[in-house]
Design a protein around this motif. Sequence first.
Motif, short mmCIF file in Angstrom:
data_model
loop_
_atom_site.label_atom_id
_atom_site.label_comp_id
_atom_site.label_asym_id
_atom_site.label_seq_id
_atom_site.Cartn_x
_atom_site.Cartn_y
_atom_site.Cartn_z
N GLU A 106 1.03 4.46 4.11
CA GLU A 106 1.12 3.68 5.34
C GLU A 106 -0.28 3.16 5.64
OE1 GLU A 106 2.84 6.37 8.09
OE2 GLU A 106 1.09 7.66 8.19
N LYS A 107 -0.32 2.08 6.37
CA LYS A 107 -1.60 1.43 6.64
C LYS A 107 -2.53 2.39 7.38
CE LYS A 107 -3.18 -2.90 8.73
NZ LYS A 107 -3.56 -3.68 7.57
N GLY A 119 -4.68 2.12 2.48
CA GLY A 119 -3.56 2.97 2.85
C GLY A 119 -3.85 4.46 2.83
N LYS A 122 1.46 8.86 2.13
CA LYS A 122 2.50 9.55 2.91
C LYS A 122 3.24 10.55 2.03
CE LYS A 122 5.47 6.84 4.59
NZ LYS A 122 6.34 5.83 5.21
N ASP A 147 3.64 0.34 0.71
CA ASP A 147 4.30 0.84 1.92
C ASP A 147 5.80 0.54 1.85
OD1 ASP A 147 4.64 -1.79 2.59
OD2 ASP A 147 3.38 -1.75 4.37
N ASP A 148 6.53 0.90 2.91
CA ASP A 148 8.00 0.75 2.81
C ASP A 148 8.44 -0.71 2.89
OD1 ASP A 148 7.35 0.62 5.46
OD2 ASP A 148 8.37 2.49 6.01
#
Length: 257
Positions: A106-107, A119, A122, A147-148
Amino acid sequence: MDRYLENIEHKAAVLCDALPYIRDFVHKVIVIEYDCGEWLSGVEEKKMIKDIVLLKSIGVIPIVVHRTQMGVDKFRENKRIAKLLELYDTKAIGICGKDGGMLQVEKKMPNGKDIGYVGDIKSVNTEVIDTLLENDFIPIIAPIGMDDKGDTYNINADDAACAIAGGIRAEKLAFLTDVEGVCMNPKDPSTLVSVLNLIEANKLIESGVISGGMLPKVNNCIHAVNSGVGRVHILDGRIPHCLLLEIFTDKGIGTAI
Ligand code: ARG
């Protein structure tokens, strides 16, 4: 004694000293955080690569996570390391943390600030790594994640190496740096601390002995040990064959945590 005999007897002794470690570490994973910094000259790098080739050849399982110098293309560096290993007939594949969804990030927003595409990891999915290891390849991993939403992020190489080592329950994680290791006085290499347990490492952080650039590194080491890595080593990559000297001798040459 004949000089030649003396010399080869010494070599035999070195190999015998390595025997218990060869037994201990065969079939075990060692994650190597490989730094292609300017301090690593062509000749020294060849020795580093040979160490990895030797580890692999005797049955240790190396995984390489690399950092890249500023201004150098990460993917080029990634393929270059794989090529250096291939030149020694060692199967290696350059991949990045996006492949197979390995590194989900995640950022990073330090103090709520947007610092671009950097990033925080996660989660780690080790499926790609497992597949490569099953097929005898050394994975060479660039610290890049996704990321997602599918956006690409750079990841700090220490963080990536630490997360991967923890995710795969590596026996060892070795950081190749351009310092001797943890020193009581960072300006005096003779104050190198050879072994630290977690309590001692935390004490040295609290007292401020471990500070500056060493602080995030040691925090990462502590984190890695807490997530199941057997031992973490901070090594001076400028010492030729530092990996072999650390892994196959009692005293090693860096700091073991
Ligand atoms: N060769 C052993 C190992 O790899 C011991 C290394 C000790 N290193 C040190 N810096 N004291 O686990």
